[in-house]
Design a protein around this motif. Sequence first.
Motif, PDB file in Angstrom:
ATOM      1  N   UNK A   3      15.504 -76.497 -80.321  1.00 39.22           N
ATOM      2  CA  UNK A   3      15.931 -77.514 -81.282  1.00 39.22           C
ATOM      3  C   UNK A   3      17.259 -78.169 -80.926  1.00 39.22           C
ATOM      4  N   UNK A   4      18.004 -77.604 -80.002  1.00 35.36           N
ATOM      5  CA  UNK A   4      19.246 -78.265 -79.589  1.00 35.36           C
ATOM      6  C   UNK A   4      18.962 -79.633 -78.977  1.00 35.36           C
ATOM      7  N   UNK A   5      17.730 -79.836 -78.485  1.00 37.04           N
ATOM      8  CA  UNK A   5      17.347 -81.127 -77.914  1.00 37.04           C
ATOM      9  C   UNK A   5      17.500 -82.251 -78.939  1.00 37.04           C
ATOM     10  N   UNK A   6      17.155 -81.964 -80.190  1.00 41.40           N
ATOM     11  CA  UNK A   6      17.269 -82.982 -81.246  1.00 41.40           C
ATOM     12  C   UNK A   6      18.716 -83.409 -81.423  1.00 41.40           C
ATOM     13  N   UNK A   7      19.614 -82.425 -81.452  1.00 42.29           N
ATOM     14  CA  UNK A   7      21.025 -82.745 -81.622  1.00 42.29           C
ATOM     15  C   UNK A   7      21.558 -83.541 -80.442  1.00 42.29           C
ATOM     16  N   UNK A   8      21.108 -83.197 -79.251  1.00 43.57           N
ATOM     17  CA  UNK A   8      21.538 -83.928 -78.048  1.00 43.57           C
ATOM     18  C   UNK A   8      21.070 -85.378 -78.110  1.00 43.57           C
ATOM     19  N   UNK A   9      19.805 -85.589 -78.489  1.00 45.84           N
ATOM     20  CA  UNK A   9      19.259 -86.955 -78.578  1.00 45.84           C
ATOM     21  C   UNK A   9      20.058 -87.787 -79.569  1.00 45.84           C
ATOM     22  N   UNK A  10      20.332 -87.223 -80.731  1.00 41.97           N
ATOM     23  CA  UNK A  10      21.046 -87.983 -81.759  1.00 41.97           C
ATOM     24  C   UNK A  10      22.490 -88.255 -81.368  1.00 41.97           C
ATOM     25  N   UNK A  11      23.155 -87.268 -80.762  1.00 38.76           N
ATOM     26  CA  UNK A  11      24.550 -87.462 -80.367  1.00 38.76           C
ATOM     27  C   UNK A  11      24.666 -88.453 -79.216  1.00 38.76           C
ATOM     28  N   UNK A  12      23.809 -88.296 -78.205  1.00 36.50           N
ATOM     29  CA  UNK A  12      23.803 -89.253 -77.092  1.00 36.50           C
ATOM     30  C   UNK A  12      23.441 -90.642 -77.610  1.00 36.50           C
ATOM     31  N   UNK A  13      22.500 -90.684 -78.541  1.00 37.60           N
ATOM     32  CA  UNK A  13      22.108 -91.968 -79.125  1.00 37.60           C
ATOM     33  C   UNK A  13      23.256 -92.661 -79.829  1.00 37.60           C
ATOM     34  N   UNK A  14      24.099 -91.894 -80.516  1.00 38.18           N
ATOM     35  CA  UNK A  14      25.250 -92.482 -81.208  1.00 38.18           C
ATOM     36  C   UNK A  14      26.197 -93.139 -80.210  1.00 38.18           C
ATOM     37  N   UNK A  15      26.487 -92.442 -79.100  1.00 35.99           N
ATOM     38  CA  UNK A  15      27.377 -93.018 -78.085  1.00 35.99           C
ATOM     39  C   UNK A  15      26.719 -94.202 -77.371  1.00 35.99           C
ATOM     40  N   UNK A  16      25.434 -94.070 -77.058  1.00 37.77           N
ATOM     41  CA  UNK A  16      24.718 -95.157 -76.374  1.00 37.77           C
ATOM     42  C   UNK A  16      24.662 -96.406 -77.245  1.00 37.77           C
ATOM     43  N   UNK A  31      15.557 -96.866 -81.152  1.00 39.88           N
ATOM     44  CA  UNK A  31      14.915 -96.144 -80.054  1.00 39.88           C
ATOM     45  C   UNK A  31      15.270 -94.656 -80.093  1.00 39.88           C
ATOM     46  N   UNK A  32      16.551 -94.354 -80.242  1.00 44.57           N
ATOM     47  CA  UNK A  32      16.965 -92.954 -80.264  1.00 44.57           C
ATOM     48  C   UNK A  32      16.515 -92.252 -81.550  1.00 44.57           C
ATOM     49  N   UNK A  33      16.469 -93.004 -82.652  1.00 43.18           N
ATOM     50  CA  UNK A  33      15.953 -92.428 -83.891  1.00 43.18           C
ATOM     51  C   UNK A  33      14.494 -92.040 -83.754  1.00 43.18           C
ATOM     52  N   UNK A  34      13.706 -92.913 -83.137  1.00 45.63           N
ATOM     53  CA  UNK A  34      12.291 -92.615 -82.907  1.00 45.63           C
ATOM     54  C   UNK A  34      12.130 -91.476 -81.902  1.00 45.63           C
ATOM     55  N   UNK A  35      13.007 -91.439 -80.900  1.00 45.76           N
ATOM     56  CA  UNK A  35      12.951 -90.361 -79.906  1.00 45.76           C
ATOM     57  C   UNK A  35      13.207 -89.005 -80.567  1.00 45.76           C
ATOM     58  N   UNK A  36      14.176 -88.954 -81.477  1.00 44.60           N
ATOM     59  CA  UNK A  36      14.468 -87.708 -82.185  1.00 44.60           C
ATOM     60  C   UNK A  36      13.300 -87.300 -83.073  1.00 44.60           C
ATOM     61  N   UNK A  37      12.675 -88.282 -83.737  1.00 43.19           N
ATOM     62  CA  UNK A  37      11.517 -87.976 -84.584  1.00 43.19           C
ATOM     63  C   UNK A  37      10.360 -87.457 -83.738  1.00 43.19           C
ATOM     64  N   UNK A  38      10.121 -88.109 -82.601  1.00 41.17           N
ATOM     65  CA  UNK A  38       9.055 -87.659 -81.708  1.00 41.17           C
ATOM     66  C   UNK A  38       9.311 -86.264 -81.173  1.00 41.17           C
ATOM     67  N   UNK A  39      10.556 -85.999 -80.779  1.00 42.69           N
ATOM     68  CA  UNK A  39      10.905 -84.674 -80.266  1.00 42.69           C
ATOM     69  C   UNK A  39      10.751 -83.607 -81.352  1.00 42.69           C
ATOM     70  N   UNK A  40      11.049 -83.954 -82.597  1.00 48.07           N
ATOM     71  CA  UNK A  40      10.892 -83.005 -83.706  1.00 48.07           C
ATOM     72  C   UNK A  40       9.428 -82.635 -83.902  1.00 48.07           C
ATOM     73  N   UNK A  41       8.557 -83.616 -83.773  1.00 46.18           N
ATOM     74  CA  UNK A  41       7.123 -83.356 -83.929  1.00 46.18           C
ATOM     75  C   UNK A  41       6.611 -82.469 -82.790  1.00 46.18           C
ATOM     76  N   UNK A  42       7.104 -82.735 -81.570  1.00 45.51           N
ATOM     77  CA  UNK A  42       6.720 -81.896 -80.421  1.00 45.51           C
ATOM     78  C   UNK A  42       7.199 -80.466 -80.629  1.00 45.51           C
ATOM     79  N   UNK A  43       8.440 -80.311 -81.089  1.00 42.70           N
ATOM     80  CA  UNK A  43       8.987 -78.976 -81.343  1.00 42.70           C
ATOM     81  C   UNK A  43       8.235 -78.268 -82.466  1.00 42.70           C
ATOM     82  N   UNK A  44       7.812 -79.031 -83.457  1.00 45.15           N
ATOM     83  CA  UNK A  44       7.011 -78.442 -84.534  1.00 45.15           C
ATOM     84  C   UNK A  44       5.717 -77.858 -83.977  1.00 45.15           C
ATOM     85  N   UNK A  45       5.108 -78.570 -83.051  1.00 46.56           N
ATOM     86  CA  UNK A  45       3.879 -78.076 -82.426  1.00 46.56           C
ATOM     87  C   UNK A  45       4.148 -76.770 -81.666  1.00 46.56           C
ATOM     88  N   UNK A  46       5.268 -76.707 -80.944  1.00 49.99           N
ATOM     89  CA  UNK A  46       5.640 -75.475 -80.240  1.00 49.99           C
ATOM     90  C   UNK A  46       5.885 -74.334 -81.237  1.00 49.99           C
TER      91      UNK A  46
END
Length: 480
Positions: A3-16, A31-46
Amino acid sequence: MNVSLILIILLVGAFATFLAGDKLASKVALFFGLAAAGASIVLLNHYNLGENIGFINQWITQPNISFALKADGLSMAMLLLTTVLTPIIIFSSFGNDYKNSKSFYALILFMSFAMAGTFLASDGLLYYIFWELSLIPIYFIALIWGNGDVEERKKAVVKFFIYTLAGSLFMLVAFVYMYQKAGSLLLEDLYKLNLTATEQLWMFLAFFLAYAIKIPLIPFHTWQANVYQKAPTVGTMLLSGIMLKMGLYSVIRWQLPLAPLAAKEYMYIFIGLGIAGVIYGSIVALKQKDLKKLLAYSSLAHVGLIAAGTYTLTLDGLRGAVLQMIAHGFVVVGLFYAAEIIFRRYETRAIAEMGGIRSQSPKFTSMFLILVLASVALPTTFNFIGEFTVLYSLSQINIWFAILGGTTIILGAYYMLKMFQHAMLGETNTKSFADVTINEGITLVLIIGVLFFFGMYPKPITDLITPSLEEILTQINRIN
């Protein structure tokens, strides 16, 4: 993958987003908001496949602090609420022009990062840091891009910031005390503490001050209506849709399991405070002439009922509270967005200055009506599932709690339908009301789709959160 991936996406997205410049900021943020949502769904599957997607790493040696993220069903549900609502909120803002938009959208993603961290953190200090970090972006969003008189806006925002920060300091003191006892702030280590009844009472009250202000519960609610009104609609959505859930979630995750004796001893008092919020919020909402203020007090009533459900210390109460948290997040974002759509056309939030929208925009009127009915817990909508379950849990404690808590449905139906009549069915405003744009329509349809889908089929969320809530109840009941 964890789940640290979600935090990385959102933090990098803020700077980007900030570096992208004003022209591209909104698109990069989306784009980064959708990426975080997509990553959350993938992590939910895991997670559903039984994989460990949590994360823990030694952060500070002395004192013993870990960068620990917990990924159970409860935290995953709140993470999904955060990451799904974030791109919806960003997309909803595309109809507005913001000065220095790169900073505006970067702050949205940074706030999402902090809120997601709060839901995931399982070390007390890390949790506290994320909790406080979420205050910074909403302070600037409301202060710089807010509505109305600048001085009044400053006064409302500063009061909110100081009030919330002061309450949180009591929680920090509680963590310091527990660290001296346990030698660690990891949640699993804190759960093993055997505090006396007196110690638990002080811990319970310290956490309660922080959470009661954030939720908010009466009499700690005085900041809410003004900040909701003065903040830009995006800020109000972030506050009402996600941020206030931090307090409700924390009651379940931190307060109740760490001080179960106090929770049981004073259960009736805190259920009563929640019910009082239901009645007070509903009565004050009846008198509101400003649409955003009406929705703010309506939200106060709904979260009062959710809080009452959490303090029942029953599986039905906790499960209904979490379901209602998620449902309320979507419906309140939808309602504030509908209010923003009206403001874009009429440039007013005074209900008396609206009217006749139905004859000019039947599509918007229909979608707004659905959101209003969802807010008052119409069967087949998501709110009905949560509110019914909470009221059932209250009836198990005392039937009068259920009867009084049910006033949120009765009074809510009255003031929401009355507002709808004045705004949609009254005399036509002198200004024309253009029909919803494609972007506005997509946003509303997405929210309505979620409300109907989980209103008819809540099983995926129920199955996700129930095992975690059962574990928390086991922790609460470990000392009889």
